[in-house]
Design a protein around this motif. Structure first.
Motif, PDB file in Angstrom:
ATOM      1  N   MET A 169       1.932 -35.733  -6.042  1.00 49.86           N
ATOM      2  CA  MET A 169       0.815 -34.785  -5.703  1.00 49.86           C
ATOM      3  C   MET A 169       1.078 -33.379  -5.010  1.00 49.86           C
ATOM      4  O   MET A 169       1.859 -33.269  -4.239  1.00 49.86           O
ATOM      5  CB  MET A 169      -0.090 -35.473  -4.527  1.00 49.86           C
ATOM      6  CG  MET A 169      -0.526 -37.138  -4.783  1.00 49.86           C
ATOM      7  SD  MET A 169      -1.678 -37.194  -6.078  1.00 49.86           S
ATOM      8  CE  MET A 169      -3.312 -36.756  -5.158  1.00 49.86           C
ATOM      9  N   GLN A 170       0.488 -32.644  -5.630  1.00 50.71           N
ATOM     10  CA  GLN A 170       0.950 -31.193  -5.532  1.00 50.71           C
ATOM     11  C   GLN A 170      -0.187 -30.672  -4.670  1.00 50.71           C
ATOM     12  O   GLN A 170      -1.381 -30.635  -4.665  1.00 50.71           O
ATOM     13  CB  GLN A 170       0.913 -30.271  -6.856  1.00 50.71           C
ATOM     14  CG  GLN A 170       0.960 -28.863  -6.377  1.00 50.71           C
ATOM     15  CD  GLN A 170       2.474 -28.547  -5.990  1.00 50.71           C
ATOM     16  OE1 GLN A 170       3.697 -28.561  -6.402  1.00 50.71           O
ATOM     17  NE2 GLN A 170       2.491 -27.837  -4.849  1.00 50.71           N
ATOM     18  N   PHE A 171       0.249 -29.870  -3.367  1.00 53.54           N
ATOM     19  CA  PHE A 171      -0.758 -29.276  -2.676  1.00 53.54           C
ATOM     20  C   PHE A 171      -0.978 -27.825  -3.039  1.00 53.54           C
ATOM     21  O   PHE A 171       0.278 -27.071  -3.691  1.00 53.54           O
ATOM     22  CB  PHE A 171      -0.175 -29.107  -1.228  1.00 53.54           C
ATOM     23  CG  PHE A 171      -0.109 -30.264  -0.507  1.00 53.54           C
ATOM     24  CD1 PHE A 171      -1.393 -30.606   0.330  1.00 53.54           C
ATOM     25  CD2 PHE A 171       0.598 -31.368  -0.382  1.00 53.54           C
ATOM     26  CE1 PHE A 171      -1.807 -31.854   0.868  1.00 53.54           C
ATOM     27  CE2 PHE A 171       0.479 -32.488   0.247  1.00 53.54           C
ATOM     28  CZ  PHE A 171      -0.699 -32.773   0.896  1.00 53.54           C
ATOM     29  N   TRP A 172      -2.296 -27.429  -2.994  1.00 56.25           N
ATOM     30  CA  TRP A 172      -2.727 -25.982  -3.179  1.00 56.25           C
ATOM     31  C   TRP A 172      -3.230 -25.487  -1.837  1.00 56.25           C
ATOM     32  O   TRP A 172      -3.904 -26.405  -1.314  1.00 56.25           O
ATOM     33  CB  TRP A 172      -3.694 -26.081  -4.215  1.00 56.25           C
ATOM     34  CG  TRP A 172      -3.064 -26.344  -5.631  1.00 56.25           C
ATOM     35  CD1 TRP A 172      -2.800 -27.558  -5.981  1.00 56.25           C
ATOM     36  CD2 TRP A 172      -3.353 -25.524  -6.773  1.00 56.25           C
ATOM     37  NE1 TRP A 172      -2.262 -27.346  -7.429  1.00 56.25           N
ATOM     38  CE2 TRP A 172      -2.914 -26.256  -7.824  1.00 56.25           C
ATOM     39  CE3 TRP A 172      -3.777 -24.263  -6.915  1.00 56.25           C
ATOM     40  CZ2 TRP A 172      -2.469 -25.838  -9.249  1.00 56.25           C
ATOM     41  CZ3 TRP A 172      -3.474 -23.551  -8.260  1.00 56.25           C
ATOM     42  CH2 TRP A 172      -2.975 -24.231  -9.307  1.00 56.25           C
ATOM     43  N   MET A 173      -3.091 -24.282  -1.689  1.00 55.09           N
ATOM     44  CA  MET A 173      -3.453 -23.738  -0.401  1.00 55.09           C
ATOM     45  C   MET A 173      -4.043 -22.205  -0.625  1.00 55.09           C
ATOM     46  O   MET A 173      -3.614 -21.481  -1.409  1.00 55.09           O
ATOM     47  CB  MET A 173      -2.341 -23.601   0.644  1.00 55.09           C
ATOM     48  CG  MET A 173      -2.816 -23.590   1.975  1.00 55.09           C
ATOM     49  SD  MET A 173      -1.553 -24.128   3.507  1.00 55.09           S
ATOM     50  CE  MET A 173      -0.134 -23.417   2.712  1.00 55.09           C
ATOM     51  N   ARG A 174      -4.864 -22.143   0.393  1.00 51.97           N
ATOM     52  CA  ARG A 174      -5.570 -20.709   0.209  1.00 51.97           C
ATOM     53  C   ARG A 174      -5.790 -20.444   2.156  1.00 51.97           C
ATOM     54  O   ARG A 174      -6.133 -20.993   2.824  1.00 51.97           O
ATOM     55  CB  ARG A 174      -7.182 -20.811   0.049  1.00 51.97           C
ATOM     56  CG  ARG A 174      -7.948 -19.530  -0.044  1.00 51.97           C
ATOM     57  CD  ARG A 174      -9.461 -19.840  -0.577  1.00 51.97           C
ATOM     58  NE  ARG A 174     -10.238 -18.548  -0.356  1.00 51.97           N
ATOM     59  CZ  ARG A 174     -11.071 -18.383   0.441  1.00 51.97           C
ATOM     60  NH1 ARG A 174     -11.065 -19.339   1.643  1.00 51.97           N
ATOM     61  NH2 ARG A 174     -11.782 -17.271   0.564  1.00 51.97           N
ATOM     62  N   VAL A 225      -0.079 -35.570   5.650  1.00 51.18           N
ATOM     63  CA  VAL A 225       0.358 -34.754   6.824  1.00 51.18           C
ATOM     64  C   VAL A 225       1.909 -34.676   6.874  1.00 51.18           C
ATOM     65  O   VAL A 225       2.315 -33.469   7.141  1.00 51.18           O
ATOM     66  CB  VAL A 225       0.096 -35.537   8.056  1.00 51.18           C
ATOM     67  CG1 VAL A 225       0.512 -34.839   9.462  1.00 51.18           C
ATOM     68  CG2 VAL A 225      -1.410 -35.850   8.020  1.00 51.18           C
ATOM     69  N   ALA A 226       2.740 -35.381   6.345  1.00 47.86           N
ATOM     70  CA  ALA A 226       4.200 -35.245   6.238  1.00 47.86           C
ATOM     71  C   ALA A 226       4.769 -34.201   5.787  1.00 47.86           C
ATOM     72  O   ALA A 226       5.597 -33.574   6.333  1.00 47.86           O
ATOM     73  CB  ALA A 226       4.827 -36.686   5.681  1.00 47.86           C
ATOM     74  N   PRO A 227       4.167 -33.888   4.505  1.00 45.05           N
ATOM     75  CA  PRO A 227       4.951 -32.635   4.113  1.00 45.05           C
ATOM     76  C   PRO A 227       4.640 -31.341   4.466  1.00 45.05           C
ATOM     77  O   PRO A 227       5.621 -30.412   4.887  1.00 45.05           O
ATOM     78  CB  PRO A 227       4.270 -32.525   2.393  1.00 45.05           C
ATOM     79  CG  PRO A 227       3.633 -33.676   2.367  1.00 45.05           C
ATOM     80  CD  PRO A 227       3.389 -34.457   3.417  1.00 45.05           C
ATOM     81  N   ALA A 281       3.336 -34.555  -1.987  1.00 47.53           N
ATOM     82  CA  ALA A 281       3.389 -35.802  -1.418  1.00 47.53           C
ATOM     83  C   ALA A 281       3.711 -36.877  -2.683  1.00 47.53           C
ATOM     84  O   ALA A 281       3.372 -36.684  -3.589  1.00 47.53           O
ATOM     85  CB  ALA A 281       2.217 -36.151  -0.680  1.00 47.53           C
ATOM     86  N   ARG A 282       3.952 -38.040  -2.277  1.00 43.93           N
ATOM     87  CA  ARG A 282       3.916 -39.180  -3.139  1.00 43.93           C
ATOM     88  C   ARG A 282       3.108 -40.389  -2.615  1.00 43.93           C
ATOM     89  O   ARG A 282       3.004 -40.796  -1.498  1.00 43.93           O
ATOM     90  CB  ARG A 282       5.364 -39.866  -3.177  1.00 43.93           C
ATOM     91  CG  ARG A 282       6.540 -38.836  -3.553  1.00 43.93           C
ATOM     92  CD  ARG A 282       6.820 -38.720  -4.892  1.00 43.93           C
ATOM     93  NE  ARG A 282       7.061 -39.927  -5.621  1.00 43.93           N
ATOM     94  CZ  ARG A 282       6.723 -40.021  -6.976  1.00 43.93           C
ATOM     95  NH1 ARG A 282       6.466 -39.031  -7.615  1.00 43.93           N
ATOM     96  NH2 ARG A 282       7.335 -41.062  -7.577  1.00 43.93           N
ATOM     97  N   PHE A 283       2.220 -40.479  -3.523  1.00 42.25           N
ATOM     98  CA  PHE A 283       1.179 -41.558  -3.221  1.00 42.25           C
ATOM     99  C   PHE A 283       0.918 -42.380  -4.302  1.00 42.25           C
ATOM    100  O   PHE A 283       1.007 -42.430  -5.393  1.00 42.25           O
ATOM    101  CB  PHE A 283      -0.307 -40.707  -3.252  1.00 42.25           C
ATOM    102  CG  PHE A 283      -1.256 -41.196  -2.199  1.00 42.25           C
ATOM    103  CD1 PHE A 283      -1.119 -41.308  -0.647  1.00 42.25           C
ATOM    104  CD2 PHE A 283      -2.167 -41.909  -2.635  1.00 42.25           C
ATOM    105  CE1 PHE A 283      -1.921 -41.705   0.431  1.00 42.25           C
ATOM    106  CE2 PHE A 283      -3.239 -42.610  -1.746  1.00 42.25           C
ATOM    107  CZ  PHE A 283      -3.049 -42.397  -0.149  1.00 42.25           C
ATOM    108  N   PRO A 284       0.886 -43.899  -3.965  1.00 38.64           N
ATOM    109  CA  PRO A 284       0.873 -45.016  -4.821  1.00 38.64           C
ATOM    110  C   PRO A 284      -0.564 -45.504  -5.003  1.00 38.64           C
ATOM    111  O   PRO A 284      -1.422 -45.307  -4.434  1.00 38.64           O
ATOM    112  CB  PRO A 284       1.274 -45.958  -4.147  1.00 38.64           C
ATOM    113  CG  PRO A 284       1.203 -45.865  -2.557  1.00 38.64           C
ATOM    114  CD  PRO A 284       1.043 -44.489  -2.630  1.00 38.64           C
TER     115      PRO A 284
END
Length: 195
Positions: A181-186, A76-78, A164-167
């Motif tokens: 982690m790269q977000f992709w959106m449509r 959610v943060a980004p 995002a950064r996720f461990p």
């Protein structure tokens, strides 16, 4: 299925996620306990969706989604920092499918059903994220095929400001490390206007 109806499937979903995400690019050394906790978020969300792919009574694949505002805070943060507002986005958690069933259209069906579900709840924006790995990563298989062409064909684009950064612990490692982690959106409204 949605909400609490997901509950009876959580253990099988956890096993499937662990099995699929062991492969490159995730290399995920997962645990049933962590998976159960992660997937419980889908059982608690009133607008979640879990699409199951079955062969007879055996789970061979699954795809998940829920309103972004119900997702893990790291996801959610980004959007809170860079927009669009989380309450406008439906988040696709994962699509996992056993290798023997790939290339038969199940992946498209996973996206079709989740996109329709999101639209039914008034979401025109759908998003997911994928791990970013160095193309020269030593564990990248020689025959690895990126899913990026598939995602682009479905109208998704990477959003450079949304990461995002996720461990998690990679296979063979002794401790967790953070991954990008790269977000992709449509945007369904834009996709329809381009038709």
């Amino acid at each position: 299925m949605s909400g609490i109806a997901v509950e009876p499937w959580l253990d099988e979903l956890a096993e499937l996620r662990i099995r699929i995400f062991r492969d490159y690019p995730y290399l995920y050394d997962g645990s049933a306990e962590y998976e159960r906790d992660y997937l419980d978020r889908y059982a608690r969300s009133k607008q979640s969706v879990v699409v199951l792919a079955m062969e007879y009574n055996r789970l061979i694949g699954a795809a998940t989604g829920l309103p972004l505002s119900d997702a893990d805070p790291e996801f959610v943060a980004p959007f809170e920092r860079h927009g669009p507002p989380p309450e406008q986005v439906f988040y696709f958690g994962e699509s996992v499918l056993l290798p023997a069933y790939r290339g038969e259209g199940v992946g498209h069906r996973f996206f079709d059903l989740r996109e329709l579900y999101a639209q039914d709840f008034g979401y025109s924006l759908t998003a997911f994220c994928a791990v970013v790995r160095d193309p020269a990563h030593p564990r990248r298989p020689a025959d690895y095929r990126s899913l990026e062409p598939f995602w682009r064909g479905r109208g998704y684009r990477p959003e450079p400001a949304l990461t995002a950064r996720f461990p998690w612990k990679d296979l063979g490692d002794s401790e967790e490390t953070e991954k990008t982690m790269q977000f992709w959106m449509r945007d369904a409204t834009l996709a329809e206007s381009e038709m």
